[in-house]
Design a protein around this motif. Structure first.
Motif, PDB file in Angstrom:
ATOM      1  N   PRO A  32       0.827  -1.211   0.000  1.00  0.00           N
ATOM      2  CA  PRO A  32       0.000   0.000   0.000  1.00  0.00           C
ATOM      3  C   PRO A  32       0.859   1.258   0.000  1.00  0.00           C
ATOM      4  CG  PRO A  32       0.001  -0.996   2.178  1.00  0.00           C
ATOM      5  CD  PRO A  32       0.765  -1.929   1.277  1.00  0.00           C
ATOM      6  N   TRP A  78       0.855   3.897   1.637  1.00  0.00           N
ATOM      7  CA  TRP A  78       1.184   4.524   2.921  1.00  0.00           C
ATOM      8  C   TRP A  78       2.200   3.715   3.728  1.00  0.00           C
ATOM      9  CZ3 TRP A  78      -3.494   2.517   1.469  1.00  0.00           C
ATOM     10  CH2 TRP A  78      -3.944   1.387   2.153  1.00  0.00           C
ATOM     11  N   TRP A  79       2.604   2.557   3.232  1.00  0.00           N
ATOM     12  CA  TRP A  79       3.635   1.780   3.908  1.00  0.00           C
ATOM     13  C   TRP A  79       5.016   2.196   3.428  1.00  0.00           C
ATOM     14  CZ3 TRP A  79       2.214  -4.161   4.115  1.00  0.00           C
ATOM     15  CH2 TRP A  79       1.151  -4.344   5.028  1.00  0.00           C
ATOM     16  N   GLY A 114      -6.761   2.514  10.449  1.00  0.00           N
ATOM     17  CA  GLY A 114      -6.818   3.083   9.113  1.00  0.00           C
ATOM     18  C   GLY A 114      -5.535   2.845   8.342  1.00  0.00           C
ATOM     19  N   LYS A 115      -5.045   3.861   7.671  1.00  0.00           N
ATOM     20  CA  LYS A 115      -3.836   3.751   6.857  1.00  0.00           C
ATOM     21  C   LYS A 115      -2.615   3.952   7.754  1.00  0.00           C
ATOM     22  CE  LYS A 115      -6.073   5.147   2.563  1.00  0.00           C
ATOM     23  NZ  LYS A 115      -6.098   6.123   1.445  1.00  0.00           N
ATOM     24  N   ASP A 171      -7.430  -1.727   9.359  1.00  0.00           N
ATOM     25  CA  ASP A 171      -6.168  -2.073  10.013  1.00  0.00           C
ATOM     26  C   ASP A 171      -6.114  -1.445  11.397  1.00  0.00           C
ATOM     27  OD1 ASP A 171      -5.605  -3.220   7.601  1.00  0.00           O
ATOM     28  OD2 ASP A 171      -3.905  -1.923   7.097  1.00  0.00           O
ATOM     29  N   VAL A 177     -12.261   5.491   5.034  1.00  0.00           N
ATOM     30  CA  VAL A 177     -10.959   4.838   4.897  1.00  0.00           C
ATOM     31  C   VAL A 177     -11.145   3.329   4.760  1.00  0.00           C
ATOM     32  CG1 VAL A 177      -8.746   4.390   6.009  1.00  0.00           C
ATOM     33  CG2 VAL A 177      -9.812   6.641   6.231  1.00  0.00           C
ATOM     34  N   SER A 182      -8.610   0.082   3.917  1.00  0.00           N
ATOM     35  CA  SER A 182      -7.214  -0.308   3.690  1.00  0.00           C
ATOM     36  C   SER A 182      -7.049  -1.303   2.553  1.00  0.00           C
ATOM     37  CB  SER A 182      -6.607  -0.872   4.981  1.00  0.00           C
ATOM     38  OG  SER A 182      -6.546   0.138   5.973  1.00  0.00           O
ATOM     39  N   GLU A 231      -7.415  -0.411  -0.323  1.00  0.00           N
ATOM     40  CA  GLU A 231      -6.878   0.452  -1.370  1.00  0.00           C
ATOM     41  C   GLU A 231      -5.483  -0.018  -1.796  1.00  0.00           C
ATOM     42  OE1 GLU A 231      -5.591   5.093  -1.555  1.00  0.00           O
ATOM     43  OE2 GLU A 231      -7.523   4.660  -0.592  1.00  0.00           O
ATOM     44  N   ASP A 232      -5.227   0.050  -3.068  1.00  0.00           N
ATOM     45  CA  ASP A 232      -3.967  -0.360  -3.702  1.00  0.00           C
ATOM     46  C   ASP A 232      -3.878  -1.863  -3.950  1.00  0.00           C
ATOM     47  OD1 ASP A 232      -3.078   2.280  -3.822  1.00  0.00           O
ATOM     48  OD2 ASP A 232      -2.002   2.149  -1.923  1.00  0.00           O
TER      49      ASP A 232
END
Length: 278
Positions: A133, A135-136, A209-210, A240, A260, A262, A264-265
């Motif tokens: 993702p 944001w990681w 969330g992210k 998450d 939100v 998670s 996503e991606d």
């Protein structure tokens, strides 16, 4: 409203912490456990709570198809289903796949295909995903890859498959109900709650969330989060969570309010192809 909840894996550590929280909200719980010698432990969890508690002795290992799961759904007649079962690393790779993938997928499908079931919540884990993702950090992704490919490879394959089936089928039902004009809060909501490494620490705050995937979370906090997610209108998708500073209920409401998810991606088309094969 007094909801009727099927709690699968009722003897597990998180499930035992969760059961009194559900009963305290005047919800009714049918706790599904593996063997009769676990029954007294589960029945002791009622402790004068207003909700009704029943026990079903039925091993998830015997659920080998959607039809098997459907029989239990029809018997229990829940409007919400919670999956907290798991092989727990016992019995090797075949048992992990039989429980964490096959039985989980069977209950997921049976629940989504039952119109009276409105919510299905599975307890997954934060690194259960195939793509990095946005944001990681690189360190986050390396940590997740180590867990998924080296530490718990069979568990990863089982859990991510079950998560993807839930994601694909719950979206299909949610969208179909939207086309029929069903109000959003009455449509089916599929939820993958995704904690970090579980600990036996006392419940505390959270971050949701992210977020990073590196960290742990108390089982008590996870139990509180499950109850909070279920009672929050609009909660769905991948959530998450790790130990943090935010109040559990407030964190859930913020994730829902901000939309939100998670998931996503992740590659949804790839998910659909894989889910269709299970």
């Amino acid at each position: 409203m007094a909801h009727n909840i099927l709690l699968i894996g009722g003897h597990g550590k998180v499930a035992q912490l969760l059961t009194p929280l559900l009963l305290a909200r005047s919800w009714n719980v049918l706790s599904m456990i593996r063997s009769a010698d676990q029954k007294n432990t589960i029945e002791s969890l009622k402790q004068g709570q207003p909700g009704k508690l029943d026990v079903l002795v039925s091993s998830v290992e015997d659920v080998q198809s959607e039809a098997d799961a459907q029989k239990i759904i029809e018997q229990v007649k829940p409007d919400w289903v919670i999956w907290t079962a798991g092989a727990g690393g016992r019995g090797g790779a075949p048992r992990t796949m039989a429980i964490d993938r096959d039985a989980a997928v069977s209950f997921t499908k049976a629940s989504i295909h039952t119109p009276s079931v409105k919510k299905f919540l599975t307890v997954s884990y934060i690194s259960s995903r195939r793509n990095k993702p946005s944001w990681w950090s690189g360190e986050d992704w390396d940590s997740a890859l180590k867990v998924n490919n080296e530490v718990l490879p069979t568990y990863f394959q089982a859990k991510v498959a079950a998560d993807e089936v839930l994601t694909v089928l719950s979206k299909e039902r949610f969208d179909a109900e939207a086309k029929k004009g069903v109000p959003e809060n009455e449509r089916f909501h599929g939820i993958s709650l995704r904690p970090g490494a579980l600990t036996s620490a006392k419940a505390g705050g959270v971050k949701m969330g992210k977020i990073t995937c590196r960290g742990s979370v108390s089982r008590e906090t996870v139990a509180q989060a499950i109850a909070a997610v279920l009672e929050t209108d609009g909660a769905r998708g991948w959530i998450d969570m790790l130990d943090g500073d935010d109040d559990v209920g407030a964190a859930v409401k913020k994730v829902v309010k901000d939309g939100v998810d998670s998931v996503e991606d992740e590659d949804f088309e790839g998910m659909k192809e894989r889910a269709a094969k299970l």
